[in-house]
Scaffold this active site. Sequence first.
Site, PDB file in Angstrom:
ATOM      1  N   SER A 135     -29.897  16.196 -69.875  1.00 20.63           N
ATOM      2  CA  SER A 135     -30.721  15.671 -70.952  1.00 20.63           C
ATOM      3  C   SER A 135     -30.950  16.807 -71.948  1.00 20.63           C
ATOM      4  CB  SER A 135     -32.051  15.174 -70.363  1.00 20.63           C
ATOM      5  OG  SER A 135     -32.929  14.774 -71.382  1.00 20.63           O
ATOM      6  N   LYS A 161     -27.042  13.290 -72.415  1.00 19.65           N
ATOM      7  CA  LYS A 161     -28.063  12.476 -73.078  1.00 19.65           C
ATOM      8  C   LYS A 161     -28.700  13.339 -74.145  1.00 19.65           C
ATOM      9  CE  LYS A 161     -32.749  11.351 -71.455  1.00 19.65           C
ATOM     10  NZ  LYS A 161     -33.501  10.726 -70.334  1.00 19.65           N
ATOM     11  N   LYS A 163     -31.926  13.602 -76.959  1.00 21.86           N
ATOM     12  CA  LYS A 163     -33.213  13.053 -77.380  1.00 21.86           C
ATOM     13  C   LYS A 163     -33.118  12.716 -78.863  1.00 21.86           C
ATOM     14  CE  LYS A 163     -35.616  13.491 -73.568  1.00 21.86           C
ATOM     15  NZ  LYS A 163     -36.326  12.357 -72.934  1.00 21.86           N
ATOM     16  N   ASP A 188     -32.170   8.951 -75.936  1.00 22.42           N
ATOM     17  CA  ASP A 188     -33.513   8.619 -75.433  1.00 22.42           C
ATOM     18  C   ASP A 188     -34.527   8.878 -76.537  1.00 22.42           C
ATOM     19  OD1 ASP A 188     -35.837   8.202 -74.015  1.00 22.42           O
ATOM     20  OD2 ASP A 188     -35.489   9.769 -72.521  1.00 22.42           O
ATOM     21  N   GLU A 213     -32.185   4.559 -74.527  1.00 21.59           N
ATOM     22  CA  GLU A 213     -33.363   4.578 -73.661  1.00 21.59           C
ATOM     23  C   GLU A 213     -34.654   4.492 -74.474  1.00 21.59           C
ATOM     24  OE1 GLU A 213     -32.963   7.882 -70.925  1.00 21.59           O
ATOM     25  OE2 GLU A 213     -35.048   7.742 -70.309  1.00 21.59           O
ATOM     26  N   ASP A 238     -37.484   3.165 -69.623  1.00 20.94           N
ATOM     27  CA  ASP A 238     -38.030   4.257 -68.809  1.00 20.94           C
ATOM     28  C   ASP A 238     -39.548   4.041 -68.739  1.00 20.94           C
ATOM     29  OD1 ASP A 238     -39.169   6.701 -68.017  1.00 20.94           O
ATOM     30  OD2 ASP A 238     -37.882   7.968 -69.225  1.00 20.94           O
ATOM     31  N   LYS A 262     -37.894   6.450 -62.116  1.00 24.29           N
ATOM     32  CA  LYS A 262     -38.507   7.751 -61.827  1.00 24.29           C
ATOM     33  C   LYS A 262     -39.579   7.472 -60.788  1.00 24.29           C
ATOM     34  CE  LYS A 262     -37.938   9.863 -66.376  1.00 24.29           C
ATOM     35  NZ  LYS A 262     -38.624  10.196 -67.651  1.00 24.29           N
ATOM     36  N   GLY A 290     -35.418  11.948 -64.699  1.00 23.17           N
ATOM     37  CA  GLY A 290     -36.005  13.219 -64.266  1.00 23.17           C
ATOM     38  C   GLY A 290     -37.185  13.576 -65.133  1.00 23.17           C
TER      39      GLY A 290
HETATM   40  O1  OSB Z   1     -37.850  10.594 -70.998  1.00 17.54           O
HETATM   41  O2  OSB Z   1     -36.417  11.072 -69.546  1.00 17.54           O
HETATM   42  C1  OSB Z   1     -37.411  11.390 -70.201  1.00 17.54           C
HETATM   43  C2  OSB Z   1     -38.391  14.980 -69.338  1.00 17.54           C
HETATM   44  C3  OSB Z   1     -39.762  14.903 -69.396  1.00 17.54           C
HETATM   45  C4  OSB Z   1     -40.339  13.701 -69.758  1.00 17.54           C
HETATM   46  C5  OSB Z   1     -39.552  12.587 -70.047  1.00 17.54           C
HETATM   47  C6  OSB Z   1     -38.168  12.667 -69.955  1.00 17.54           C
HETATM   48  C7  OSB Z   1     -37.584  13.899 -69.635  1.00 17.54           C
HETATM   49  C8  OSB Z   1     -36.143  14.125 -69.589  1.00 17.54           C
HETATM   50  C9  OSB Z   1     -35.667  15.234 -68.677  1.00 17.54           C
HETATM   51  O3  OSB Z   1     -35.344  13.545 -70.290  1.00 17.54           O
HETATM   52  C10 OSB Z   1     -34.625  14.821 -67.720  1.00 17.54           C
HETATM   53  C11 OSB Z   1     -34.405  15.838 -66.616  1.00 17.54           C
HETATM   54  O4  OSB Z   1     -35.314  16.084 -65.797  1.00 17.54           O
HETATM   55  O5  OSB Z   1     -33.305  16.390 -66.565  1.00 17.54           O
HETATM   56 MG    MG Z   2     -36.657   8.807 -70.865  1.00 17.14          MG
END
Ligand code: OSB
Ligand code: MG
Length: 369
Positions: A135, A161, A163, A188, A213, A238, A262, A290
């Site tokens: 990510s 992925k 953001k 995401d 996402e 999510d 999660k 995650g």
């Molecule tokens: O939205 O998936 C998310 C990390 C903190 C809070 C929200 C998210 C995330 C990540 C990290 O995208 C994913 C990872 O732990 O590798």
């Molecule tokens: Mg997410």
Amino acid sequence: MKIDRVELSLLRLPYVHFFETSFGRAYDRTFTLIRIDADGIVGWGEGVAEELPLYSSETTETSWHILRDFLIPLLFERKISDPAAFHEAASVYRGNRMAKAGLELALWDLKAKAAGVPLSKLYGGTRTEVEAGVSCGIEDSLPDLVHQIGTYLDQGYRRIKIKIKPGWDVAACAAVRDRYPKIVLQVDANGAYTISDADAIRALDDFRLLLIEQPFAPYDLWDHAKLQKTMKTPLCLDESILSRETARAALEMGSCRIINIKVGRVGGMVEAAAIHDLCRDAGVPVWCGGMLESGIGRAHNLHIASLPNFLLPHDLSASRRYYQEDIIDPFIELSGPGMIQVPVGPGIGVNPVEARIAKATVRREEFRP
Ligand code: OSB
Ligand code: MG
């Protein structure tokens, strides 16, 4: 089993590289470790509530309060050590799912260690390795983003992925697709859009994304359903999926075609497994999200991702993608291009390193029956 003590620790670990989402930029992570000692066995859980209530309404402080004043006393008063019994008893308290999940995971680790089996076996997992993914946060510039992705691809990751947020969406996808036309790519938004700027999300439909996402706010299942009808790219939820009921509502409404699980967000493994089974029965794939966990939370996630309906690559990366000094031994590494092995030892199957935990600890509290 008889629980002798429960220990809560608040840790702060610096990231290797800052992590920026539509919520803002962070340079380190503060989180809770839960350690339970029973019959000479030690169970570990990780609480994923963050310092600020951005991703979720829970924070490290609210989850500490809920654990100290309600959940740990519940364990002691009812003499509970079984994770499913804990899930049932803790259901009288509303919400606070991250706090519940951290404690439940420590009980699962304890139970698996007492039985001498890895967690994946206890959960009915069917995989020995799972598909990794990275990510990537928002960067200072598009060239920085493309460069960062290049370093991950060089390390062997095969699913990326990124953001997104308003203003960092179409151009970001275009820059990445321009340089890497073939990679498995998903985005995401962490709920940064509303139905009135849905056109910005629709504009992503032509980038061959694996999924999009959480474009809208967590409670907004209805607008997600309206958006999904107008797009060929699958939406994945999510933040919106907090329980088996919200998962079922999302599927019945057509709010998404994929769900990210999660364990912290949904309140533990009992609930995560229920959502997994519901999606399996509906023919909807899930993957493991995650929260930038330490090695302890990440090991838990590897076991969860071994379940059969975890069909898409996960937000599971090697220790060094996140932290210079992960708190487990050995570190989690890629086991082949884009894959990570599910640990095979009893319980979580990785060893927490007390000295590194102590070094990162900013507060500690111990509880006895
Ligand atoms: O939205 O998936 C998310 C990390 C903190 C809070 C929200 C998210 C995330 C990540 C990290 O995208 C994913 C990872 O732990 O590798
Ligand atoms: Mg997410």
